[in-house]
Design a protein around this motif. Structure first.
Motif, short mmCIF file in Angstrom:
data_model
loop_
_atom_site.label_atom_id
_atom_site.label_comp_id
_atom_site.label_asym_id
_atom_site.label_seq_id
_atom_site.Cartn_x
_atom_site.Cartn_y
_atom_site.Cartn_z
N MET A 18 0.73 -1.30 0.41
CA MET A 18 0.10 0.18 0.32
C MET A 18 0.76 1.09 0.15
O MET A 18 0.69 2.26 -1.05
N GLN A 21 1.85 1.82 -3.38
CA GLN A 21 1.52 2.71 -4.07
C GLN A 21 1.28 4.29 -3.82
O GLN A 21 0.55 5.43 -4.45
N TRP A 23 -0.58 4.97 -1.00
CA TRP A 23 -2.30 4.66 -0.37
C TRP A 23 -1.40 4.40 1.30
O TRP A 23 -1.21 4.69 1.47
N PHE A 80 -9.57 3.77 1.96
CA PHE A 80 -7.96 3.84 1.42
C PHE A 80 -8.26 5.23 0.31
O PHE A 80 -8.95 5.62 -0.60
N LYS A 82 -5.86 8.00 -1.53
CA LYS A 82 -4.27 7.65 -3.04
C LYS A 82 -3.23 9.18 -3.05
O LYS A 82 -4.60 10.44 -2.16
N SER A 87 -9.32 9.04 -4.27
CA SER A 87 -9.98 7.42 -3.43
C SER A 87 -9.70 6.31 -4.20
O SER A 87 -9.62 6.47 -5.28
N VAL A 88 -8.98 5.01 -3.36
CA VAL A 88 -8.65 3.43 -3.94
C VAL A 88 -10.05 2.56 -4.55
O VAL A 88 -10.73 2.61 -3.87
#
Length: 123
Positions: A18, A21, A23, A80, A82, A87-88
């Motif tokens: 995570m 990425q 996030w 989650f 970003k 949003s993820v």
């Protein structure tokens, strides 16, 4: 409870993925019911498990126990985000996690709670 959620993500290896990425997790809402009081410095166990997802949120159950006795139980609505913005999506989350476990089920009352506690935009 934050530490319990972070521990779950770290043990599963998801935390590092995570972070790569860009996030980060956020809590959007939670409800907790207390059954018994914990005394200062009393040892307890915090059990954390993912319940499932709806079209927008992830849901986690966290239970405080001493032995087999439940002292408190919480339900947490999560998401989650970003660092780059936005949003993820669940599809992105599932892909990075390597799939979601079979049998995840969000109780209907929890979905109703989400709808009932929604804050509308102020005009």
């Amino acid at each position: 409870m934050d530490l319990g959620r972070i521990d779950l993500m770290m043990r599963s290896g998801f935390w590092a993925k995570m972070k790569e990425q860009g996030w980060y997790p956020v809590v959007a809402g939670q409800t907790i019911t207390y059954r018994k009081s914990l005394r200062p410095w009393q040892m307890f166990q915090l059990r954390t498990r993912v319940l499932g997802f709806d079209e927008r949120w992830g849901y986690i159950e966290q239970t405080f126990c001493v032995g087999d006795t439940v002292y408190a139980q919480a339900f947490v609505r999560t998401r989650f985000l970003k660092r780059s913005g936005g949003s993820v999506e669940h599809e992105e989350l599932e892909k990075l996690a390597g799939g979601f476990p079979a049998g995840l089920q969000v109780p209907e009352w929890l979905l109703e709670w989400t709808a009932a506690t929604r804050i509308n935009a102020v005009k």
